[in-house]
Design a protein around this motif. Structure first.
Motif, PDB file in Angstrom:
ATOM      1  N   LYS A  92       0.862  -1.179   0.000  1.00 51.06           N
ATOM      2  CA  LYS A  92       0.000   0.000   0.000  1.00 51.06           C
ATOM      3  C   LYS A  92       0.903   1.236   0.000  1.00 51.06           C
ATOM      4  O   LYS A  92       2.095   1.148   0.257  1.00 51.06           O
ATOM      5  N   ARG A  93       0.311   2.405  -0.244  1.00 49.68           N
ATOM      6  CA  ARG A  93       1.116   3.619  -0.330  1.00 49.68           C
ATOM      7  C   ARG A  93       1.919   3.838   0.946  1.00 49.68           C
ATOM      8  O   ARG A  93       3.096   4.199   0.897  1.00 49.68           O
ATOM      9  N   GLU A  94       1.295   3.597   2.106  1.00 54.41           N
ATOM     10  CA  GLU A  94       1.972   3.842   3.379  1.00 54.41           C
ATOM     11  C   GLU A  94       3.092   2.841   3.652  1.00 54.41           C
ATOM     12  O   GLU A  94       3.914   3.039   4.552  1.00 54.41           O
ATOM     13  N   ASP A  95       3.128   1.742   2.856  1.00 51.71           N
ATOM     14  CA  ASP A  95       4.196   0.754   3.045  1.00 51.71           C
ATOM     15  C   ASP A  95       5.511   1.189   2.382  1.00 51.71           C
ATOM     16  O   ASP A  95       6.577   0.679   2.714  1.00 51.71           O
ATOM     17  N   PHE A  96       5.428   2.129   1.447  1.00 53.11           N
ATOM     18  CA  PHE A  96       6.622   2.554   0.724  1.00 53.11           C
ATOM     19  C   PHE A  96       7.411   3.578   1.534  1.00 53.11           C
ATOM     20  O   PHE A  96       6.900   4.650   1.870  1.00 53.11           O
ATOM     21  N   THR A  97       8.664   3.233   1.834  1.00 54.19           N
ATOM     22  CA  THR A  97       9.535   4.164   2.558  1.00 54.19           C
ATOM     23  C   THR A  97       9.673   5.480   1.800  1.00 54.19           C
ATOM     24  O   THR A  97       9.684   6.561   2.392  1.00 54.19           O
ATOM     25  N   VAL A  98       9.753   5.406   0.474  1.00 58.73           N
ATOM     26  CA  VAL A  98       9.995   6.600  -0.326  1.00 58.73           C
ATOM     27  C   VAL A  98       8.814   7.568  -0.273  1.00 58.73           C
ATOM     28  O   VAL A  98       9.003   8.797  -0.224  1.00 58.73           O
ATOM     29  N   PHE A  99       7.576   7.055  -0.254  1.00 59.48           N
ATOM     30  CA  PHE A  99       6.417   7.950  -0.174  1.00 59.48           C
ATOM     31  C   PHE A  99       6.345   8.644   1.184  1.00 59.48           C
ATOM     32  O   PHE A  99       5.982   9.814   1.281  1.00 59.48           O
ATOM     33  N   ARG A 100       6.697   7.910   2.242  1.00 59.37           N
ATOM     34  CA  ARG A 100       6.668   8.527   3.574  1.00 59.37           C
ATOM     35  C   ARG A 100       7.734   9.615   3.691  1.00 59.37           C
ATOM     36  O   ARG A 100       7.530  10.635   4.332  1.00 59.37           O
ATOM     37  N   ALA A 101       8.899   9.395   3.034  1.00 59.62           N
ATOM     38  CA  ALA A 101       9.933  10.427   3.012  1.00 59.62           C
ATOM     39  C   ALA A 101       9.450  11.658   2.242  1.00 59.62           C
ATOM     40  O   ALA A 101       9.712  12.800   2.637  1.00 59.62           O
ATOM     41  N   MET A 102       8.722  11.426   1.143  1.00 64.63           N
ATOM     42  CA  MET A 102       8.186  12.528   0.353  1.00 64.63           C
ATOM     43  C   MET A 102       7.123  13.298   1.136  1.00 64.63           C
ATOM     44  O   MET A 102       7.076  14.534   1.093  1.00 64.63           O
ATOM     45  N   ASP A 103       6.268  12.573   1.859  1.00 63.51           N
ATOM     46  CA  ASP A 103       5.213  13.230   2.644  1.00 63.51           C
ATOM     47  C   ASP A 103       5.809  14.072   3.776  1.00 63.51           C
ATOM     48  O   ASP A 103       5.323  15.165   4.075  1.00 63.51           O
ATOM     49  N   ARG A 104       6.865  13.551   4.406  1.00 64.52           N
ATOM     50  CA  ARG A 104       7.490  14.267   5.523  1.00 64.52           C
ATOM     51  C   ARG A 104       8.441  15.366   5.044  1.00 64.52           C
ATOM     52  O   ARG A 104       8.858  16.218   5.816  1.00 64.52           O
ATOM     53  N   LYS A 105       8.830  15.284   3.771  1.00 68.88           N
ATOM     54  CA  LYS A 105       9.810  16.209   3.190  1.00 68.88           C
ATOM     55  C   LYS A 105      11.153  16.134   3.918  1.00 68.88           C
ATOM     56  O   LYS A 105      11.857  17.130   4.085  1.00 68.88           O
TER      57      LYS A 105
END
Length: 440
Positions: free
Chosen positions: A56-69
């Motif tokens: 899922k989207r929240e499983d991707f380390t890269v998306f969480r890094a993008m969300d947190r900036k």
């Protein structure tokens, strides 16, 4: 930059993935050819969700890094591809410009059963004792003893300053052990924030804290093999007792679990500090120190192995000639004297960096004083600078002559007779100078 160029930049990485803000893959390379089992030519341009339908989207380390900036470093992740379990350590970074987040990059390292990438032997480590470069007789003798120790099951503590090659020794021990075909897991303890060190080493149970999942730790990933705990001196005092229990009882307990899981591992640890002194200061547990220090191995610093400087310089010149597409044939006497006199507080790692720097600022020929980093030149006393200045003109003349001969050879299509006539020198003189400058 080419795929090979990126691999040189991220030498210890297995996978690099770059996506745009919507998850479209802009760059992909799986250097291990095993981590995710995807074909490079079928990846770029596709959605990351299509490639990893089990995430899922929240499983991707890269998306969480993008969300947190902000970067997310050393995140442990377990997943299964085609029935094959993968254990990885991810580092993710957002890509940001003046418009905001435009994408992200994730760099991943496979932890379990790490494959050998440059050698054909079956060991799960990359190096052997034969890869250690030294002319120091005492160091050679101690390594002969270490080869015998490698076949033991006892824990080993490697002691040495930063940059002396402790990891290389750990690889070599595992390569010569009975566990050579089992996992070899490396973790730099200084690189893990203390707040997540326990979860990375021992694993977590689902629900033990907000967002936690069932994940095995590095000790479980290393089961049957060897775990190398680099800079063990960085482990927080309150975690040392749990580490001691693991060594004593050969089992681990994940965070949030009451189940003890049996493991079979050999521990190799290293330290760049005096652990005995840390014990005296109350900063390191004495019982853990003695449990780790069953067999100890001291790596002498480079300043005590001056005979190794020349062979290491030659090795790194050859290495960076290939990487940087250079043709450096040697090193001037002045520069060699400077390198021999320098203290090398950063040891072999610092010497390697100096040679890389020098080749970046050198043309074909030999390395001279003008190629050295400024900080290294500043370490030379005024008296020594004056003494060396007399030889610098000779060095410049040699470099210029070497270049003239190479240009003449190329113009004459490497015909020796025509080149000698072009330079207006006897043929025997040309042969002598070709040999002097190692021109082939």
């Amino acid at each position: 930059m080419s795929s090979n160029g990126l691999k040189e930049l991220f030498y210890d990485s297995d996978l690099i993935l770059i996506i745009d803000k919507n998850g479209k893959v802009m760059y992909y390379d799986d250097y291990d050819d095993n981590l995710n089992m995807l074909k490079k030519e079928n990846v770029v341009g596709r959605s990351i969700f299509e490639l990893y339908p089990f995430f899922k989207r929240e499983d991707f380390t890269v998306f969480r890094a993008m969300d947190r900036k902000e970067p997310i470093l050393n995140e442990y992740q377990t997943f299964t591809v085609d029935g094959n379990k993968k254990n990885c350590l991810n580092n993710a970074f957002p890509l940001i410009n003046e418009t905001g987040v435009i994408g992200g990059i994730v760099i991943s390292v496979e932890l379990s059963s790490k494959a050998v990438k440059r050698k054909t032997r079956k060991s799960t480590s990359r190096y052997d004792f034969e890869d250690i470069i030294t002319e120091n007789q005492e160091f050679k003798k101690s390594m002969e003893i270490l080869k015998k120790v490698s076949k033991s099951e006892s824990n080993v503590l490697i002691i040495g300053e930063t940059g002396t090659g402790k990891e290389l020794i750990a690889h070599s021990i595992h390569s010569n052990s009975s566990r050579r075909n089992k996992p070899f897991i490396i973790q730099n303890c200084a690189a893990i924030p203390s707040s997540i060190m326990e979860s990375i080493l021992f694993g977590t149970a689902k629900g033990s804290f907000t967002g936690s999942m069932d994940k095995e730790g590095l000790f479980e990933s290393a089961n049957g093999g060897t775990i190398f705990l680099d800079e063990i001196n960085s482990v927080p005092y309150d975690l040392q007792s749990k580490l001691l229990r693991t060594l004593e009882n050969k089992n681990i307990m994940r965070i949030g679990e009451n189940i003890e899981r049996e493991i079979d591992i050999r521990i190799i640890a290293s330290t760049n500090e005096d652990l005995a002194r840390k014990v005296d200061k109350g900063e390191f547990r004495a019982d853990l120190y003695y449990r780790l220090n069953v067999i100890s191995f001291n790596i002498p610093p480079l300043k005590e192995r001056k005979e190794d400087i020349k062979v290491l310089v030659d090795y790194y010149i050859n290495q960076y000639n290939s990487i940087l597409n250079k043709n450096i044939t040697g090193i001037s006497k002045d520069v060699m004297q400077i390198l021999n006199d320098y203290e090398w507080k950063g040891n072999i790692r610092e010497l390697k960096n100096v040679i890389e720097y020098a080749l970046n600022f050198s043309e074909d020929g030999i390395l001279n004083m003008d190629s050295l980093p400024q900080y290294l030149m500043k370490s030379i006393s005024s008296e020594k600078k004056e003494r060396l200045a007399g030889g610098s003109l000779t060095t410049m003349v040699d470099n210029y002559e070497c270049k003239l001969i190479k240009d003449a050879l190329e113009s004459c299509k490497y015909n020796i007779l025509k080149t000698a006539e072009f330079l207006n020198i006897p043929r025997q003189t040309l042969y002598y100078k070709l040999k002097k400058y190692n021109i082939e």
